[in-house]
Design a protein around this motif. Structure first.
Motif, PDB file in Angstrom:
ATOM      1  N   GLN A  43       0.856  -1.190   0.000  1.00  0.00           N
ATOM      2  CA  GLN A  43       0.000   0.000   0.000  1.00  0.00           C
ATOM      3  C   GLN A  43       0.889   1.236   0.000  1.00  0.00           C
ATOM      4  OE1 GLN A  43      -2.956   0.234   3.055  1.00  0.00           O
ATOM      5  NE2 GLN A  43      -4.468  -0.841   1.798  1.00  0.00           N
ATOM      6  N   TYR A  44       0.584   2.164  -0.898  1.00  0.00           N
ATOM      7  CA  TYR A  44       1.399   3.373  -1.009  1.00  0.00           C
ATOM      8  C   TYR A  44       0.499   4.602  -1.015  1.00  0.00           C
ATOM      9  CZ  TYR A  44       4.585   6.878  -2.900  1.00  0.00           C
ATOM     10  OH  TYR A  44       5.337   8.015  -3.084  1.00  0.00           O
ATOM     11  N   ILE A  45       0.875   5.595  -0.216  1.00  0.00           N
ATOM     12  CA  ILE A  45       0.128   6.855  -0.149  1.00  0.00           C
ATOM     13  C   ILE A  45       0.955   7.926  -0.848  1.00  0.00           C
ATOM     14  CG2 ILE A  45      -0.932   8.561   1.372  1.00  0.00           C
ATOM     15  CD1 ILE A  45      -1.104   6.385   3.509  1.00  0.00           C
ATOM     16  N   ASP A  46       0.407   8.509  -1.912  1.00  0.00           N
ATOM     17  CA  ASP A  46       1.182   9.493  -2.676  1.00  0.00           C
ATOM     18  C   ASP A  46       1.074  10.876  -2.035  1.00  0.00           C
ATOM     19  OD1 ASP A  46      -1.317  10.430  -3.279  1.00  0.00           O
ATOM     20  OD2 ASP A  46      -1.174  10.103  -5.447  1.00  0.00           O
ATOM     21  N   ALA A  47       1.635  11.885  -2.715  1.00  0.00           N
ATOM     22  CA  ALA A  47       1.682  13.245  -2.171  1.00  0.00           C
ATOM     23  C   ALA A  47       0.287  13.838  -1.996  1.00  0.00           C
ATOM     24  CB  ALA A  47       2.522  14.138  -3.082  1.00  0.00           C
ATOM     25  N   ASP A  48      -0.704  13.345  -2.749  1.00  0.00           N
ATOM     26  CA  ASP A  48      -2.071  13.844  -2.630  1.00  0.00           C
ATOM     27  C   ASP A  48      -2.900  13.057  -1.627  1.00  0.00           C
ATOM     28  OD1 ASP A  48      -1.469  15.678  -4.627  1.00  0.00           O
ATOM     29  OD2 ASP A  48      -2.048  14.276  -6.213  1.00  0.00           O
ATOM     30  N   ASN A  58      16.111   7.435  -0.560  1.00  0.00           N
ATOM     31  CA  ASN A  58      15.039   6.444  -0.458  1.00  0.00           C
ATOM     32  C   ASN A  58      14.560   6.061  -1.858  1.00  0.00           C
ATOM     33  OD1 ASN A  58      13.038   8.404  -1.358  1.00  0.00           O
ATOM     34  ND2 ASN A  58      13.175   9.299   0.692  1.00  0.00           N
ATOM     35  N   LEU A  59      13.577   5.167  -1.886  1.00  0.00           N
ATOM     36  CA  LEU A  59      13.063   4.657  -3.162  1.00  0.00           C
ATOM     37  C   LEU A  59      11.728   5.295  -3.549  1.00  0.00           C
ATOM     38  CD1 LEU A  59      13.854   0.843  -2.823  1.00  0.00           C
ATOM     39  CD2 LEU A  59      14.994   2.493  -4.297  1.00  0.00           C
ATOM     40  N   LYS A  60      11.409   6.465  -2.978  1.00  0.00           N
ATOM     41  CA  LYS A  60      10.155   7.133  -3.300  1.00  0.00           C
ATOM     42  C   LYS A  60      10.007   7.392  -4.808  1.00  0.00           C
ATOM     43  CE  LYS A  60       7.220  10.969  -1.794  1.00  0.00           C
ATOM     44  NZ  LYS A  60       6.901  11.467  -3.138  1.00  0.00           N
ATOM     45  N   PRO A  61      11.079   7.748  -5.525  1.00  0.00           N
ATOM     46  CA  PRO A  61      10.919   7.935  -6.978  1.00  0.00           C
ATOM     47  C   PRO A  61      10.429   6.683  -7.704  1.00  0.00           C
ATOM     48  CG  PRO A  61      12.962   8.955  -6.233  1.00  0.00           C
ATOM     49  CD  PRO A  61      12.426   8.184  -5.072  1.00  0.00           C
ATOM     50  N   VAL A  62      10.761   5.504  -7.190  1.00  0.00           N
ATOM     51  CA  VAL A  62      10.296   4.267  -7.832  1.00  0.00           C
ATOM     52  C   VAL A  62       8.790   4.116  -7.625  1.00  0.00           C
ATOM     53  CG1 VAL A  62      10.516   1.760  -7.912  1.00  0.00           C
ATOM     54  CG2 VAL A  62      12.549   3.167  -7.536  1.00  0.00           C
ATOM     55  N   TYR A  63       8.335   4.307  -6.386  1.00  0.00           N
ATOM     56  CA  TYR A  63       6.887   4.248  -6.124  1.00  0.00           C
ATOM     57  C   TYR A  63       6.139   5.249  -7.004  1.00  0.00           C
ATOM     58  CZ  TYR A  63       8.116   1.833  -1.716  1.00  0.00           C
ATOM     59  OH  TYR A  63       8.596   0.969  -0.777  1.00  0.00           O
ATOM     60  N   ASP A  64       6.648   6.500  -7.059  1.00  0.00           N
ATOM     61  CA  ASP A  64       5.968   7.545  -7.836  1.00  0.00           C
ATOM     62  C   ASP A  64       5.924   7.199  -9.319  1.00  0.00           C
ATOM     63  OD1 ASP A  64       5.506   9.006  -5.547  1.00  0.00           O
ATOM     64  OD2 ASP A  64       7.332  10.215  -5.743  1.00  0.00           O
ATOM     65  N   ALA A  65       7.037   6.626  -9.829  1.00  0.00           N
ATOM     66  CA  ALA A  65       7.080   6.260 -11.248  1.00  0.00           C
ATOM     67  C   ALA A  65       6.052   5.169 -11.557  1.00  0.00           C
ATOM     68  CB  ALA A  65       8.482   5.794 -11.630  1.00  0.00           C
ATOM     69  N   ILE A  66       5.886   4.221 -10.635  1.00  0.00           N
ATOM     70  CA  ILE A  66       4.889   3.163 -10.833  1.00  0.00           C
ATOM     71  C   ILE A  66       3.484   3.762 -10.877  1.00  0.00           C
ATOM     72  CG2 ILE A  66       3.820   1.129  -9.774  1.00  0.00           C
ATOM     73  CD1 ILE A  66       6.605   0.387  -8.687  1.00  0.00           C
ATOM     74  N   ILE A  67       3.186   4.670  -9.931  1.00  0.00           N
ATOM     75  CA  ILE A  67       1.844   5.276  -9.880  1.00  0.00           C
ATOM     76  C   ILE A  67       1.567   6.102 -11.130  1.00  0.00           C
ATOM     77  CG2 ILE A  67       0.369   6.878  -8.614  1.00  0.00           C
ATOM     78  CD1 ILE A  67       0.900   4.188  -7.209  1.00  0.00           C
ATOM     79  N   ARG A  68       2.546   6.885 -11.594  1.00  0.00           N
ATOM     80  CA  ARG A  68       2.327   7.787 -12.722  1.00  0.00           C
ATOM     81  C   ARG A  68       2.418   7.094 -14.078  1.00  0.00           C
ATOM     82  NH1 ARG A  68       5.779  11.201  -9.791  1.00  0.00           N
ATOM     83  NH2 ARG A  68       7.443  10.637 -11.223  1.00  0.00           N
TER      84      ARG A  68
END
Length: 618
Positions: free
Chosen positions: A71-76, A194-204
């Motif tokens: 489960q991932y919570i993005d910036a929004d 951290n690996l936040k850019p990987v999570y964000d890339a998957i979501i976008r």
């Protein structure tokens, strides 16, 4: 809509480029685990969470695909469920890759920042592009001192073009990362921790599942598991409708047969495991227990309006071996399962989950012809059987020949070798007489004294090549290969040059006997080992086979001498792994695979029988 918050992504890469380590770090940084919980799940060994199979941990490779959910919570503050599938990187396990890609909508392509694209990179990326999956490039190991990330990005782009990627696929996002250190960034000039850019890339970048929740139920089974409590568990993706606990369903098999069944238990993936669920929505990956019969490629459909999904296409096997019941003198000493019925049941059980495997009856009741993707594919099966307590004899691997328009065609593989420049001539001479064709040769970028060579070579030309390459380069060469296509037969290929030494007596190997045979060659056994008549105990220094007595003991007398006997000269034995043994043997030999030992033997154990057979064939 539920599917809009779901992302299904597979991690694909060449062997040892760090995809499993990246998944482990994504789990660590997801915030879903308490401190120390993941280390405990990995058995106290960091970085071994997803590779849970003992052979995977020993070899450092992924053999079986595995699912996890984050489960991932993005910036929004939007909550997303990311289903991650870790896939094998070796082409021999391509059946695993092909079936699980059907569940996903995008891929993380992990490429080593020094090695760049390798043969299996081409293989797994080609499969992803065939399925129309959205790729995200992760240039891993960017913290290496010898890394060349910009060159690797260009090489990957060229590979996309070679594979015929469309403009949308060519516009792939690029991340630079160190999975081991747990960081990723879009720009190496802007470090991150951290690996936040990987999570964000998957979501976008990875699209939401293309599903229709309003249509009748359709779920494609892509993986099977077993439970002692509920039996067979079918895993797959819901493409349409919804699945609920205790729901009646129609299972449509690959031949179009319909069976009316009922969902006994429904699970959804959470973290590293599964948890019971009341419903599975369109777009999600879930597990269903209680269906029997059910197989990989089947469709679980609505009983009122059942319709099948397209079957997952799996590439055909390219290599086969004959599995026999162990009929040697030591049969039954180590194993628990030693009969032909045990062997048959085990092989047909493997067929239920190993979609790239084929099994058919052999020349007699105790033999089966087993076909797979390659030597490692079949070798891993044998290793698993050995550890489970089976005893089996296997013959020389043979490539599968196809007849196309009246002509015989054989499998051709793309072979990549990187070696020191001074070893180039030795490598070329070994490759040259194996009917190979050079595609390109250049110096490896960033390493001036290393040469990068690519060849097209028949699969049968690879038997025994790895050991010879390592010997010729003092262990400094790196060699990878992957199946490319079928082509017309390329003619004969040299077989093993050296003969073997065959034991003539059954008993215990003695140092006295090995000392007397010191100049005859290299031995595979050591003093104290138990051998039998007909067992191959060493490699002869010449090209002919010779019988030897490796159990001969020194005669004892009561006569004393004034000088001590010289110490027996015994070379260290050549220890050969299962796969090396399979490459080593010839048509008249077998590998005896037992829980505690692996032996090479002649098919005909007695010298007189072998001579009689030689006269008949000569």
């Amino acid at each position: 809509m539920y599917a809009e918050t779901v992302r299904n992504v597979a991690i694909i890469a060449h062997v040892d480029h760090g995809k499993t380590t990246l998944v482990d770090q994504l789990l660590y940084q997801s915030g879903m685990f308490r401190e120390g919980e993941l280390d405990k799940l990995a058995g106290g060994e960091y970085g071994l969470i997803m590779d849970s199979n003992p052979i995977e941990r020993e070899r450092g490779i992924t053999i079986l695909s595995k699912n996890c959910a984050i489960q991932y919570i993005d910036a929004d503050s939007s909550v997303y469920k990311i289903n991650i599938v870790d896939t094998p990187g070796h082409a021999d396990f391509g059946g695993e890759v092909e079936r699980v890609l059907k569940m996903t909508d995008g891929v993380l392509l992990v490429v080593d920042a020094f090695e760049g694209p390798m043969p299996q990179t081409r293989f797994v990326l080609g499969k992803a592009l065939q399925h129309g999956l959205k790729p995200i490039l992760v240039v891993n190991k960017a913290d290496r001192l010898d890394s060349r990330p910009d060159d690797v990005v260009n090489e990957v782009f060229d590979l996309f073009v070679d594979l015929g990627a469309d403009d949308e696929a060519l516009d792939f996002p690029v991340l630079f990362a160190s999975a081991k250190e747990g960081w990723a960034t879009k720009d190496l000039a802007k470090p991150n921790d951290n690996l936040k850019p990987v999570y964000d890339a998957i979501i976008r970048s990875v699209p939401a599942p293309k599903v229709d929740p309003d249509r009748p139920l359709q779920m494609l089974v892509t993986t099977l598991e077993y439970s002692d409590y509920v039996g067979r568990v079918a895993i797959g993706k819901v493409f349409a409708g919804r699945l609920t606990q205790a729901q009646p369903v129609t299972v449509i098999d690959k031949d179009g047969r319909h069976t009316q069944q009922k969902v006994v238990q429904l699970y959804e993936f959470e973290r590293l495991g599964k948890k019971p669920s009341l419903t599975a929505q369109a777009g999600d990956i879930c597990a269903v227990a209680g269906l029997d019969p059910v197989d990989i490629g089947d469709t679980i459909a609505c009983p009122d309006e059942p319709s099948a999904l397209p079957i997952v296409a799996i590439d055909e096997p390219t290599m086969s071996m004959t599995f026999h019941v162990n009929n040697g003198p030591f049969a039954g000493k180590e194993g628990k399962y030693v009969t032909s019925l045990n062997l048959r049941d085990r092989l047909y059980k493997e067929l239920q989950t190993n979609v790239a495997l084929r099994v058919q009856p052999g020349g007699n009741a105790d033999a089966y012809i087993v076909s797979g993707r390659g030597l490692m594919h079949l070798g891993i099966l044998l290793e698993n059987m050995r550890r489970e307590g089976y005893e089996v004899c296997v013959g020389k691997p043979e490539v599968i020949i196809k007849m196309v328009n009246g002509f015989r065609q054989e499998p051709i593989e793309r072979l990549v070798i990187e070696c020191p420049a001074e070893c180039q001539s030795a490598v070329m001479s070994l490759i040259g007489n194996r009917r190979s064709e050079m595609l390109k040769m250049d110096s490896k970028r960033g390493v001036s004294d290393y040469v990068h060579m690519e060849f097209m070579i028949p699969s049968r030309g690879l038997f025994g090549l790895n050991a010879r390459i390592l010997t010729a380069t003092q262990g400094r060469a790196v060699m990878h290969h992957t199946f490319e296509r079928y082509e017309p037969m390329r003619g004969s290929i040299p077989q093993r040059q050296a003969g073997v030494m065959i034991a003539t007596e059954t008993g215990i190997v003695t140092a006295y006997a090995l000392d007397a045979l010191y100049d005859r060659g290299v031995f595979f056994v050591k003093p104290g080992d138990e051998v039998y008549e007909g067992q191959v105990v060493g490699e002869h220094c010449k090209d002919n086979d010779i019988p030897v007595n490796a159990t001969k003991a020194k005669q004892l007398t009561n006569i004393r001498t004034s000088s001590k006997d010289d110490a027996a000269r015994v070379r260290p034995p050549r220890l050969m792994s299962l796969e090396v043994c399979l490459e080593y043997i010839q048509q008249d030999e077998l590998v005896e695979v037992c829980p505690k030992s692996i032996r090479v033997r002649k098919r005909l154990l007695k010298e007189t029988d072998r001579r009689r057979a030689a006269r008949r064939t000569g």
